[in-house]
Scaffold this motif. Structure first.
Motif, PDB file in Angstrom:
ATOM      1  N   GLU A 285       0.837  -1.208   0.000  1.00  0.00           N
ATOM      2  CA  GLU A 285       0.000   0.000   0.000  1.00  0.00           C
ATOM      3  C   GLU A 285       0.871   1.257   0.000  1.00  0.00           C
ATOM      4  OE1 GLU A 285      -2.548   1.017   3.357  1.00  0.00           O
ATOM      5  OE2 GLU A 285      -4.156   1.523   1.963  1.00  0.00           O
ATOM      6  N   ASN A 286       1.953   1.206   0.756  1.00  0.00           N
ATOM      7  CA  ASN A 286       2.890   2.322   0.768  1.00  0.00           C
ATOM      8  C   ASN A 286       3.422   2.570  -0.652  1.00  0.00           C
ATOM      9  OD1 ASN A 286       4.653   4.292   1.860  1.00  0.00           O
ATOM     10  ND2 ASN A 286       6.302   2.781   1.951  1.00  0.00           N
ATOM     11  N   HIS A 287       3.768   1.482  -1.329  1.00  0.00           N
ATOM     12  CA  HIS A 287       4.280   1.608  -2.697  1.00  0.00           C
ATOM     13  C   HIS A 287       3.220   2.210  -3.633  1.00  0.00           C
ATOM     14  CE1 HIS A 287       6.576   0.724  -6.305  1.00  0.00           C
ATOM     15  NE2 HIS A 287       5.486   0.175  -6.820  1.00  0.00           N
ATOM     16  N   LYS A 288       1.991   1.741  -3.512  1.00  0.00           N
ATOM     17  CA  LYS A 288       0.920   2.259  -4.366  1.00  0.00           C
ATOM     18  C   LYS A 288       0.759   3.767  -4.181  1.00  0.00           C
ATOM     19  CE  LYS A 288      -1.206  -1.166  -6.605  1.00  0.00           C
ATOM     20  NZ  LYS A 288      -1.213  -1.190  -8.079  1.00  0.00           N
ATOM     21  N   PHE A 289       0.814   4.209  -2.918  1.00  0.00           N
ATOM     22  CA  PHE A 289       0.611   5.635  -2.663  1.00  0.00           C
ATOM     23  C   PHE A 289       1.782   6.490  -3.131  1.00  0.00           C
ATOM     24  CE2 PHE A 289      -3.096   4.593  -0.071  1.00  0.00           C
ATOM     25  CZ  PHE A 289      -3.926   5.648  -0.427  1.00  0.00           C
ATOM     26  N   LYS A 290       2.963   5.905  -3.246  1.00  0.00           N
ATOM     27  CA  LYS A 290       4.078   6.669  -3.819  1.00  0.00           C
ATOM     28  C   LYS A 290       3.712   7.143  -5.221  1.00  0.00           C
ATOM     29  CE  LYS A 290       7.796   4.291  -1.392  1.00  0.00           C
ATOM     30  NZ  LYS A 290       8.912   3.340  -1.550  1.00  0.00           N
ATOM     31  N   GLY A 291       2.903   6.356  -5.915  1.00  0.00           N
ATOM     32  CA  GLY A 291       2.478   6.744  -7.250  1.00  0.00           C
ATOM     33  C   GLY A 291       1.157   7.490  -7.270  1.00  0.00           C
ATOM     34  N   PHE A 292       0.190   7.036  -6.469  1.00  0.00           N
ATOM     35  CA  PHE A 292      -1.180   7.539  -6.606  1.00  0.00           C
ATOM     36  C   PHE A 292      -1.451   8.837  -5.837  1.00  0.00           C
ATOM     37  CE2 PHE A 292      -2.808   2.913  -7.388  1.00  0.00           C
ATOM     38  CZ  PHE A 292      -2.259   2.957  -8.659  1.00  0.00           C
ATOM     39  N   LEU A 293      -0.578   9.190  -4.902  1.00  0.00           N
ATOM     40  CA  LEU A 293      -0.794  10.432  -4.164  1.00  0.00           C
ATOM     41  C   LEU A 293      -0.728  11.624  -5.117  1.00  0.00           C
ATOM     42  CD1 LEU A 293       0.734  11.461  -0.801  1.00  0.00           C
ATOM     43  CD2 LEU A 293       1.292  12.831  -2.791  1.00  0.00           C
ATOM     44  N   ARG A 294      -1.614  12.596  -4.918  1.00  0.00           N
ATOM     45  CA  ARG A 294      -1.609  13.802  -5.755  1.00  0.00           C
ATOM     46  C   ARG A 294      -1.462  15.043  -4.887  1.00  0.00           C
ATOM     47  NH1 ARG A 294      -0.621  10.690  -8.782  1.00  0.00           N
ATOM     48  NH2 ARG A 294      -1.820   9.729 -10.442  1.00  0.00           N
ATOM     49  N   PHE A 295      -0.453  15.855  -5.200  1.00  0.00           N
ATOM     50  CA  PHE A 295      -0.301  17.135  -4.511  1.00  0.00           C
ATOM     51  C   PHE A 295      -1.053  18.224  -5.265  1.00  0.00           C
ATOM     52  CE2 PHE A 295       3.742  15.313  -2.788  1.00  0.00           C
ATOM     53  CZ  PHE A 295       3.471  15.522  -1.440  1.00  0.00           C
ATOM     54  N   ARG A 296      -1.510  19.189  -4.494  1.00  0.00           N
ATOM     55  CA  ARG A 296      -2.126  20.387  -5.051  1.00  0.00           C
ATOM     56  C   ARG A 296      -1.317  21.552  -4.503  1.00  0.00           C
ATOM     57  NH1 ARG A 296      -6.582  22.966  -3.016  1.00  0.00           N
ATOM     58  NH2 ARG A 296      -6.838  21.449  -1.350  1.00  0.00           N
ATOM     59  N   GLU A 297      -1.120  22.581  -5.309  1.00  0.00           N
ATOM     60  CA  GLU A 297      -0.340  23.710  -4.815  1.00  0.00           C
ATOM     61  C   GLU A 297      -1.270  24.754  -4.214  1.00  0.00           C
ATOM     62  OE1 GLU A 297       3.556  25.766  -6.616  1.00  0.00           O
ATOM     63  OE2 GLU A 297       1.706  26.596  -7.413  1.00  0.00           O
ATOM     64  N   LEU A 298      -1.059  25.048  -2.931  1.00  0.00           N
ATOM     65  CA  LEU A 298      -1.871  26.051  -2.267  1.00  0.00           C
ATOM     66  C   LEU A 298      -1.353  27.452  -2.631  1.00  0.00           C
ATOM     67  CD1 LEU A 298      -2.109  24.446   1.300  1.00  0.00           C
ATOM     68  CD2 LEU A 298      -3.631  24.111  -0.655  1.00  0.00           C
ATOM     69  N   GLU A 299      -2.134  28.452  -2.242  1.00  0.00           N
ATOM     70  CA  GLU A 299      -1.805  29.830  -2.584  1.00  0.00           C
ATOM     71  C   GLU A 299      -0.385  30.219  -2.143  1.00  0.00           C
ATOM     72  OE1 GLU A 299      -4.808  32.285  -1.035  1.00  0.00           O
ATOM     73  OE2 GLU A 299      -4.564  33.869  -2.527  1.00  0.00           O
ATOM     74  N   ASN A 300       0.017  29.702  -0.987  1.00  0.00           N
ATOM     75  CA  ASN A 300       1.349  30.036  -0.469  1.00  0.00           C
ATOM     76  C   ASN A 300       2.438  29.091  -0.982  1.00  0.00           C
ATOM     77  OD1 ASN A 300       0.575  27.743   0.820  1.00  0.00           O
ATOM     78  ND2 ASN A 300       0.495  28.634   2.881  1.00  0.00           N
ATOM     79  N   LYS A 301       2.159  28.381  -2.096  1.00  0.00           N
ATOM     80  CA  LYS A 301       3.132  27.509  -2.769  1.00  0.00           C
ATOM     81  C   LYS A 301       3.415  26.203  -2.032  1.00  0.00           C
ATOM     82  CE  LYS A 301       3.899  30.325  -6.192  1.00  0.00           C
ATOM     83  NZ  LYS A 301       3.594  29.993  -7.566  1.00  0.00           N
ATOM     84  N   VAL A 302       2.739  25.989  -0.907  1.00  0.00           N
ATOM     85  CA  VAL A 302       2.907  24.722  -0.203  1.00  0.00           C
ATOM     86  C   VAL A 302       2.168  23.630  -0.980  1.00  0.00           C
ATOM     87  CG1 VAL A 302       2.311  23.448   1.907  1.00  0.00           C
ATOM     88  CG2 VAL A 302       3.153  25.797   2.047  1.00  0.00           C
ATOM     89  N   LEU A 303       2.787  22.452  -1.099  1.00  0.00           N
ATOM     90  CA  LEU A 303       2.121  21.323  -1.757  1.00  0.00           C
ATOM     91  C   LEU A 303       1.320  20.554  -0.708  1.00  0.00           C
ATOM     92  CD1 LEU A 303       5.115  20.116  -3.950  1.00  0.00           C
ATOM     93  CD2 LEU A 303       3.070  21.336  -4.736  1.00  0.00           C
ATOM     94  N   TYR A 304       0.080  20.228  -1.067  1.00  0.00           N
ATOM     95  CA  TYR A 304      -0.814  19.609  -0.087  1.00  0.00           C
ATOM     96  C   TYR A 304      -1.493  18.392  -0.695  1.00  0.00           C
ATOM     97  CZ  TYR A 304      -4.835  19.003   2.999  1.00  0.00           C
ATOM     98  OH  TYR A 304      -5.786  18.484   3.836  1.00  0.00           O
ATOM     99  N   ALA A 305      -1.488  17.277   0.043  1.00  0.00           N
ATOM    100  CA  ALA A 305      -2.133  16.062  -0.457  1.00  0.00           C
ATOM    101  C   ALA A 305      -2.971  15.420   0.629  1.00  0.00           C
ATOM    102  CB  ALA A 305      -1.075  15.066  -0.938  1.00  0.00           C
TER     103      ALA A 305
END
Lengths: 405, 248
Positions: free
Chosen positions: B122-142
């Motif tokens: 499951e850890n391996h799957k999430f290395k690929g499937f996790l998606r970050f979004r860039e917040l207004e302050n440039k922080v990546l959030y998933a």
């Protein structure tokens, strides 16, 4: 042209290349860098066709001076053409990578002006990605046949994988359908990459791709070509791509559906060659030049060599275990390490996580067959194997008919 | 009355408890963490131990580092019987030593290996499937919703990969977040750290659109195969993957 239009055109043109693996490289980035590559590779998504998406797979341009019959981007086709600038390639790659959409970049290209000119443009983009953006993720680039050695050297120093497609399994096929390309040019690239490969140069090695079913080769010819290439060029992978008609041409076959089962059989046989110690001659010969569509190559081998079976799980060698249908590398290793500590019985195999669906017909555990030994007969096993494969199909048909009523 | 032994909720206190139980020949009916709410028919036993750091040494020396790590993976799993499985594994491991790991005919061993492989997978799957979004302050959030508690291992992966970015990963189901500041990371509970996550950076919408266009273009329609896609990427991941969440 807007960036998104370009992306659609240049991803659409690249999608027929089967290779998307991101494995085999352990790259890190410098202090100011972004990204790394891990040797086991990571799939980031799966497309509607079930194929892995690991890399941003694009052409730099779909303009092409060549006129290969099977190719969507051949010169004589009237399609929209686009070209990415190096900045655009970097921008999309980095933005996708930061958000964890991708593991890196797959960059191929149609040929503009000349092979050298095209490779120089590709090098400019990849070099910008590595040196200006300090990108340490995975890059797979396609070498352009006919480009000079100097450029192969420069591009190979920047990427993880550099590869050239043989396109068709035989020289005759190539002459017929891709008259501007020559097998020699592709072999020269493979030779060069093989001789220079190191931890710095193309660390993830090279691969290639063949289109299956566009020309009349037998499976034997295809798989022999693969075996030769694995031996001569130390390829990491050969990809097989079921031919999908995108152009109409008298020289091309008219197919309703791409030959996907055949493609699958070739992949299975390919694995047997690379990981299971099989030789082409174990699988096919002149009298029997094509794979059985109903049964996978390993089970087919076992049925034709039933005198070598059943294998005693507690005694036979590692390579004999690998010959058993349904037992893969992981299972074989598991059996080897377990049986040093206890005698394996059928009920243990289940607990050990070993799938018996196919294997049970070809093994004994502590001298016992899974049912009465008199059923160890070719007709019985063959019928059951074909049936086991069709069970999901039959079940989904039953469900369909339930819904219809 | 069945006897339920309680530990502090962390891996080391579980090992201390197990060591005590094994040494004193006690067979627990169950082992649960301190958040456990017992039923009327259960007797709860809460033992306290002095700081016995040598317990780790005893475990590592009796088994091996790999086995120790395997047990930690089991500890991170979402399996409700994990403590008892680890107990039975240890009980046998003290008997058989390092070779315990090859005795897959024992149920505790096959379970420990199955569960640890599942957590790893499951850890391996999430290395690929996790998606970050860039917040207004440039922080990546998933946001993720894994079955197992993989946040620690997953954060280590992204720390190497995105070392020069600020990022936050939230395990929605467990209500925990990992926060990375370009140097190190911490894992906190969501009520300890409030962030506004509904903003997006200027570029975000454009990049998300490009990704969706790419995703929809790259599939070959003549090879369409939903079953194959679902085998590799089961639907439980889709909710947080922007390219497929609209298909749910």
């Amino acid at each position: 042209m807007e960036l998104k239009e370009k992306l659609i055109i240049l991803a659409d043109s690249a999608k027929y290349d089967a290779s998307c693996s991101s494995s085999g490289s352990n790259r890190t980035s410098g202090k100011d860098g972004i990204g790394n590559a891990v040797s086991y590779g990571i799939c980031h998504s799966f497309a509607s066709d079930g194929r892995c998406i690991s890399l941003l797979k694009i052409l730099m341009t779909n303009s092409c001076i060549y006129d290969c019959k099977y190719c969507l981007n051949r010169r004589s086709n009237n399609v929209r053409r686009a070209i990415f600038t190096p900045e655009e390639i970097c921008e999309v790659t980095i933005n996708f990578y930061r958000r964890n959409y991708i593991e890196g970049l797959f960059l191929s290209s149609g040929i503009v002006k000349s092979p050298d000119y095209t490779m120089e443009l590709m090098i400019r983009a990849v070099s910008m990605l590595r040196n200006k953006y300090h990108f340490g993720g995975y890059i797979h680039a396609k070498a352009i046949p006919g480009a000079s050695k100097r450029l192969l050297k420069d591009l190979g120093n920047l990427v993880d994988r550099l590869s050239a497609n043989v396109e068709l399994p035989t020289e005759n096929g190539l002459k017929l359908l891709a008259p501007n390309k020559s097998q020699n040019e592709v072999s020269e690239i493979m030779d060069y990459v093989k001789n220079n490969q190191s931890r710095k140069y193309v660390p993830a090695g090279q691969s290639t791709q063949m289109i299956i079913g566009a020309t009349g080769e037998s499976d034997l010819e295809v798989i022999q070509r693969s075996e030769n290439m694995y031996d001569n060029y130390k390829l990491k992978r050969v990809f097989y791509s079921a031919y999908i008609p995108v152009n109409k041409d008298n020289l091309l076959p008219a197919l309703d559906k791409p030959p996907l089962v055949r493609e699958n059989r070739l992949y299975q046989a390919d694995w047997l060659l690379r990981y299971y110690n099989f030789k082409v001659s174990d699988l096919l010969n002149k009298d029997n030049p094509n794979f059985n569509i109903l049964i996978d190559p390993k089970a087919d081998y076992a049925l034709r060599h039933l005198d070598e079976f059943p294998k005693e799980i507690n005694k036979c060698s590692y390579y004999e275990l690998l010959k058993v249908p349904g037992i893969g590398v992981v299972s074989a290793k598991r059996i080897m390490s377990s049986r040093r500590n206890f005698t394996i019985k059928f009920e243990d195999l289940k607990r050990m996580g070993i799938v018996l669906k196919r294997a049970k017909y070809f093994i004994t555990c502590d001298g016992k067959y899974f049912i009465d030994g008199k059923f160890f007969r070719k007709d019985f096993i063959e019928a059951n194997l074909v049936l086991e494969d069709r069970i999901p199909e039959i079940k989904s048909l039953e469900q369909l008919s339930l819904f219809n009523e | 009355m069945s006897k339920v032994y309680i530990y502090d909720g962390d891996f080391l206190s579980l090992l201390k408890l197990i060591y005590y139980l094994v040494n004193n020949g006690i067979k627990p009916d169950d082992i649960k963490d301190d958040m456990y709410f017992p039923s009327l028919l259960e007797e709860v036993i809460n033992l306290s131990f002095d700081n016995q750091d040598e317990v780790i040494k005893i475990f590592v020396n009796s088994f091996s580092k790999d086995i120790f790590k395997t047990l930690y993976y089991v500890f991170l799993s979402g399996d409700g019987r994990k403590e008892l499985i680890i107990y039975y594994f240890c009980l046998n491991a003290f008997k058989y030593g390092k070779s315990i790991i090859y005795r897959r005919n024992l149920k505790c061993v096959s379970e420990v290996l199955r569960i640890s492989e599942y957590v790893n997978h499951e850890n391996h799957k999430f290395k690929g499937f996790l998606r970050f979004r860039e917040l207004e302050n440039k922080v990546l959030y998933a946001e993720i919703e894994p079955v197992n508690n993989i946040l620690y291992f997953l954060t280590i992966h992204f720390m190497k990969r995105l070392k020069n970015e600020y990022f936050i990963i939230k395990d929605v189901g467990r209500g925990i977040l990992s926060i990375y500041d370009k140097n190190k990371f911490v894992i906190v509970r969501e009520d300890e750290f409030l962030i506004a996550t509904d903003s997006s950076s200027e570029e975000e919408e454009k990049i998300e659109e490009l990704w969706k266009l790419f995703y929809n273009t790259i599939g070959i329609s003549a090879r369409k195969n939903d079953r194959c896609r679902m085998n590799f990427m089961p639907k439980r991941y889709w909710k947080h993957m922007l390219e497929v969440r609209d298909l749910l």
